[in-house]
Design a protein around this motif. Structure first.
Motif, mmCIF file in Angstrom:
data_model
loop_
_atom_site.group_PDB
_atom_site.id
_atom_site.type_symbol
_atom_site.label_atom_id
_atom_site.label_comp_id
_atom_site.label_asym_id
_atom_site.label_seq_id
_atom_site.Cartn_x
_atom_site.Cartn_y
_atom_site.Cartn_z
ATOM 1 N N UNK A 124 110.060 4.520 -8.264
ATOM 2 C CA UNK A 124 109.544 5.341 -7.031
ATOM 3 C C UNK A 124 110.455 5.766 -6.116
ATOM 4 N N UNK A 125 110.658 6.922 -5.694
ATOM 5 C CA UNK A 125 111.705 7.405 -4.603
ATOM 6 C C UNK A 125 111.148 8.095 -3.615
ATOM 7 N N UNK A 126 111.459 8.088 -2.383
ATOM 8 C CA UNK A 126 111.301 9.386 -1.458
ATOM 9 C C UNK A 126 111.950 10.640 -1.887
ATOM 10 N N UNK A 127 111.160 11.418 -2.159
ATOM 11 C CA UNK A 127 111.640 12.900 -2.664
ATOM 12 C C UNK A 127 113.113 13.305 -1.798
ATOM 13 N N UNK A 128 113.835 13.695 -2.504
ATOM 14 C CA UNK A 128 114.856 14.656 -1.750
ATOM 15 C C UNK A 128 114.301 15.963 -1.289
ATOM 16 N N UNK A 129 114.667 16.670 -0.269
ATOM 17 C CA UNK A 129 114.474 17.939 0.282
ATOM 18 C C UNK A 129 114.757 18.974 -0.737
ATOM 19 N N UNK A 130 114.055 19.624 -1.430
ATOM 20 C CA UNK A 130 114.474 20.507 -2.537
ATOM 21 C C UNK A 130 114.564 21.991 -1.895
ATOM 22 N N UNK A 131 115.380 22.749 -2.244
ATOM 23 C CA UNK A 131 115.391 24.120 -1.728
ATOM 24 C C UNK A 131 114.358 25.063 -2.257
ATOM 25 N N UNK A 132 113.998 24.923 -3.378
ATOM 26 C CA UNK A 132 112.912 25.594 -3.911
ATOM 27 C C UNK A 132 111.730 25.709 -3.123
ATOM 28 N N UNK A 133 111.179 24.226 -3.069
ATOM 29 C CA UNK A 133 110.076 23.984 -2.217
ATOM 30 C C UNK A 133 110.119 24.339 -0.608
ATOM 31 N N UNK A 134 111.174 24.438 -0.194
ATOM 32 C CA UNK A 134 111.557 24.683 1.226
ATOM 33 C C UNK A 134 111.460 26.449 1.298
ATOM 34 N N UNK A 135 111.974 27.106 0.103
ATOM 35 C CA UNK A 135 111.945 28.450 0.330
ATOM 36 C C UNK A 135 110.404 28.874 -0.006
ATOM 37 N N UNK A 136 109.727 28.070 -0.513
ATOM 38 C CA UNK A 136 108.141 28.537 -0.785
ATOM 39 C C UNK A 136 107.488 28.318 0.332
ATOM 40 N N UNK A 156 111.913 33.540 14.276
ATOM 41 C CA UNK A 156 111.975 31.818 14.144
ATOM 42 C C UNK A 156 111.851 31.235 12.954
ATOM 43 N N UNK A 157 111.036 31.739 12.122
ATOM 44 C CA UNK A 157 110.601 31.074 10.948
ATOM 45 C C UNK A 157 112.058 31.258 9.965
ATOM 46 N N UNK A 158 112.955 32.202 10.200
ATOM 47 C CA UNK A 158 113.737 32.614 9.484
ATOM 48 C C UNK A 158 115.340 31.611 9.805
ATOM 49 N N UNK A 159 115.031 31.071 11.150
ATOM 50 C CA UNK A 159 116.233 30.270 11.565
ATOM 51 C C UNK A 159 116.112 29.136 10.691
ATOM 52 N N UNK A 160 115.046 28.600 10.169
ATOM 53 C CA UNK A 160 115.096 27.291 9.416
ATOM 54 C C UNK A 160 116.014 27.337 8.274
ATOM 55 N N UNK A 161 116.338 28.532 8.015
ATOM 56 C CA UNK A 161 116.957 28.629 6.770
ATOM 57 C C UNK A 161 118.404 28.529 6.807
ATOM 58 N N UNK A 162 118.670 28.916 8.123
ATOM 59 C CA UNK A 162 120.105 28.138 8.678
ATOM 60 C C UNK A 162 120.418 26.712 8.640
ATOM 61 N N UNK A 163 119.149 26.008 9.200
ATOM 62 C CA UNK A 163 118.820 24.696 9.285
ATOM 63 C C UNK A 163 119.226 23.979 7.995
ATOM 64 N N UNK A 194 99.331 24.383 6.870
ATOM 65 C CA UNK A 194 99.768 22.989 7.110
ATOM 66 C C UNK A 194 100.379 22.544 5.610
ATOM 67 N N UNK A 195 99.875 23.003 4.588
ATOM 68 C CA UNK A 195 100.450 22.421 3.389
ATOM 69 C C UNK A 195 101.842 22.956 3.114
ATOM 70 N N UNK A 196 101.940 24.181 3.547
ATOM 71 C CA UNK A 196 103.444 24.701 3.499
ATOM 72 C C UNK A 196 104.359 23.843 4.682
ATOM 73 N N UNK A 197 103.963 23.557 5.733
ATOM 74 C CA UNK A 197 104.700 22.859 6.847
ATOM 75 C C UNK A 197 104.873 21.563 6.409
ATOM 76 N N UNK A 198 104.211 20.867 5.511
ATOM 77 C CA UNK A 198 104.371 19.540 5.106
ATOM 78 C C UNK A 198 105.973 19.596 4.494
ATOM 79 N N UNK A 199 106.182 20.719 3.732
ATOM 80 C CA UNK A 199 107.677 20.732 3.016
ATOM 81 C C UNK A 199 108.726 20.849 4.115
ATOM 82 N N UNK A 200 108.251 21.272 5.352
ATOM 83 C CA UNK A 200 109.433 21.362 6.188
ATOM 84 C C UNK A 200 109.460 20.540 7.426
ATOM 85 N N UNK A 201 108.613 19.411 7.212
ATOM 86 C CA UNK A 201 108.315 18.281 8.479
ATOM 87 C C UNK A 201 109.716 17.641 8.564
#
Length: 206
Positions: A54-66, A186-193, A137-144
């Motif tokens: 079991x591992x801490x998940x890596x950030x997945x681009x597809x999940x972040x984009x969703x 503001x939300x699209x700034x996250x893409x640059x991050x 909130x469910x979407x924000x979990x992926x971005x926390x």
């Protein structure tokens, strides 16, 4: 405790999690740890790799984009409606911005992040559709975790509070379309991050 550690990057993406070790460190049996792993897996924060562990998940681009897609669709629609709420209620947004700015001044990271979340929640409430917050909130979990890294290394909070102030001013002025456009920015700034974090920690992102 595990969720907080993962979101705070105390447990970095890719970190191995051993059920027995976690149970021993928390002074609990393996049953609640197993249940915690199950819930974290449902949130996309933990993954099980057969024959490996079991591992801490890596950030997945597809999940972040969703997650960004959901946030933009719901929050931009909400902020337009928020601009039509009673003016006294709309002014709540600026009080939250001032609280976030004060937290930044005193280097209160937790206070800043909480104010950031309170700001987004207040917009949803002002829109007249408070139950939509559960979806957001469910979407924000992926971005926390992304926010944590951005705030720590890319001065994300400073950029956020400036845009929050502009959004709050637009909402208070009753400018629905203008506030929606600012929130979209503001939300699209996250893409640059995402792109910048890959440069700093390519092992964090899959």
């Amino acid at each position: 405790l595990l969720r907080r550690a993962i979101v705070n990057i105390d447990l970095a993406p890719g970190t191995a999690l051993n059920e027995i070790d976690v149970a021993d460190s928390l002074g609990v049996s393996r049953t609640p740890v197993r249940e915690a792993f199950r819930k974290l897996m449902a949130e996309g924060l933990v993954e099980i790799q057969p024959q490996k562990g079991t591992f801490v998940s890596r950030l997945r681009r597809s999940a972040l984009q969703d997650a960004l897609f959901v946030r933009e669709a719901l929050e931009c629609a909400a902020v337009e409606k928020a601009a039509m709420a009673p003016e006294a209620d709309r002014r709540t947004l600026m009080r939250i911005v001032n609280r976030q700015r004060e937290a930044l001044f005193y280097k209160d990271v937790e206070g800043s992040l909480q104010a950031d979340e309170d700001f987004q929640h207040a917009i949803i409430v002002l829109s007249g559709h408070p139950s939509a917050w559960d979806v957001v909130c469910y979407a924000r979990i992926q971005l926390m975790r992304l926010r944590r890294i951005a705030n720590a290394e890319l001065r994300g909070s400073e950029e956020a509070v400036l845009l929050h102030e502009r959004i709050a001013s637009a909402v208070i002025a009753g400018d629905g379309p203008g506030s929606a456009e600012l929130l979209r920015e503001h939300i699209r700034q996250v893409q640059a991050f995402i792109d910048r974090i890959v440069e700093l920690h390519d092992n964090y992102v899959a």
